[in-house]
Design an enzyme around this catalytic site. Structure first.
Site: not given
Length: 438
Positions: A328-330, A333, A428
């Protein structure tokens, strides 16, 4: 049967000092021997960890846009056994989105109204005196059905300033629960997503103790206790979210820390095993885990360390050969091919997705998200609608993989940040809060 009596600490806007008041109040009430249950209204990822440090009890988010009634009831039930509830609002008291979700617009006022918690309005009275009462009265009358406990006047410059401001409140018929003199040292360190994380604060215990002493000196704690109230308790059958796997390897350190507490509580309550590990310490996920979950956080501040974490990356890649990995998010990435930091340096990430993100090319992304899954992800099948929240400054440079979902903002506009999938790996940019129908 009712929930423990409670209050919601709110303000006309962000930056008025309500977090300082919240932390000081949690600790002061706990010092008085009360079992205090904290909550956070809205989708903020960071504040609940500060609440837990102050109250000694886990804090949970309550969100009237993203959560349906059963989930709100299940989370509110976490207050069982507490003597008093103290919830912290987000932004201004009535601030929310334009289009309602399952229940409403996501404002702190909606949370207070649904739970029956009177509002304590924290007012920054700097630069005004009697005029502050007009602001407070406007908030009091905007929704007459909203229970209202009174005001705490913050950043008062002098005894004369206090007298004048109190005159206005008396004329408006608004109880003054406390007056806090101006002090420049009562602030929490911040960075680009707001407050730093609780685990990073250089001396959090000392700071919270200082807030409590300050509140105890300048706030009428007995009046605040008397003002607390609550509505009826939700049905006992209400349930927290189910776990996406039995044995979940969860990244937990300064780079990966943003997981909603109600999710973790639901996973544990259903019997799942949560196996924490630290990528920053170059720890690999448990080799017998069924799922690896990488939460959001601040990987852009630790990109070099993560790129050099060979045991972590090797273990993650091996897991992904046969079993699911979700970010999720970080965390998303970190699953990608590369991460470009603020200085323009590109760091090799796990390479399990083709995603390349850049913090050098900053782009502000903030808001609720509704996602319609185009493929399975851990815990949910294709076609499921999810609700979540996105908050980051990274931009996508490359995203060659298949999209995971169609993603919409709170007003129904479809966005380009669809998440992605490859093999057993999904990711995501939004943080999951709940299934849309939950």
């Amino acid at each position: 049967m009712t929930n423990p009596p409670g209050l919601l600490i709110s303000a006309p806007s962000s930056g008025t000092g309500k977090t300082t008041v919240m932390l000081g109040l949690l600790r002061a009430l706990a010092e008085d021997g009360l079992t205090v249950q904290p909550f956070k209204s809205g989708p903020d990822y960071i504040d609940p960890a500060f609440h837990r440090a102050a109250a000694g009890r886990a804090s949970f988010n309550l969100d009237s846009w993203a959560m349906g009634a059963p989930l709100l009831d299940a989370i509110a039930a976490q207050a069982k056994g507490a003597d008093i509830v103290v919830a912290e609002g987000s932004m201004g008291l009535f601030d929310g989105v334009a289009k309602p979700g399952e229940l409403g617009h996501g404002s702190s006022a909606e949370t207070a109204l649904r739970m029956g918690w009177p509002v304590v309005l924290v007012l920054d009275v700097g630069g005004q005196a009697q005029s502050a009462a007009a602001t407070a009265l406007g908030f009091r009358m905007y929704n007459p059905d909203l229970p209202f406990a009174g005001v705490i006047l913050n950043r008062c410059a002098s005894p004369r300033h206090e007298r004048l401001t109190r005159l206005g409140m008396e004329r408006a018929g608004l109880p003054v629960l406390g007056v806090l003199p101006r002090r420049g040292d009562l602030t929490l360190p911040e960075r680009h997503l707001g407050l730093i994380q609780a685990v990073e604060h250089p001396d959090l215990e000392s700071a919270i103790a200082g807030y409590a002493a300050f509140l105890r000196e300048h706030v009428d704690l007995e009046a605040i206790k008397r003002a607390a109230s609550s509505g009826p308790m939700g049905p006992s059958s209400a349930a927290l979210p189910r776990p996406p796997a039995q044995r979940i390897a969860l990244a937990r350190d300064a780079a990966f820390s943003f997981t909603y507490p109600h999710l973790l509580e639901g996973w544990r309550a259903a019997g799942a095993e949560i196996l924490p590990f630290s990528p920053l310490a170059d720890e690999a996920p448990a080799p017998d885990a069924d799922l690896v979950w990488l939460p959001g956080g601040y990987p852009e501040l630790h990109a070099g360390t993560l790129a050099a974490a060979d045991r972590f990356l090797t273990g993650l890649r091996k897991h992904a050969e046969t079993r699911p990995v979700h970010g999720e998010c970080g965390g998303y990435m970190a699953l990608g091919e590369g991460l470009i930091d603020k200085d323009g340096t590109r760091h090799r990430m796990a390479g399990l997705l083709g995603l390349v993100t850049s913090y050098e090319k900053r782009k502000f992304n903030l808001g609720y998200r509704r996602a319609e899954l185009l493929a399975d992800m851990p815990g949910f099948s294709a076609g499921t609608a999810l609700r979540g929240h996105e908050f980051h400054y990274s931009s996508i440079v490359e995203q060659p993989d298949a999209p995971l979902a169609r993603v919409f903002d709170a007003e129904g506009a479809e966005g380009p940040q669809t998440g992605s999938r490859r093999g057993h790996v999904t990711g995501t940019f939004f943080h999951l809060i709940a299934e849309a129908s939950a």
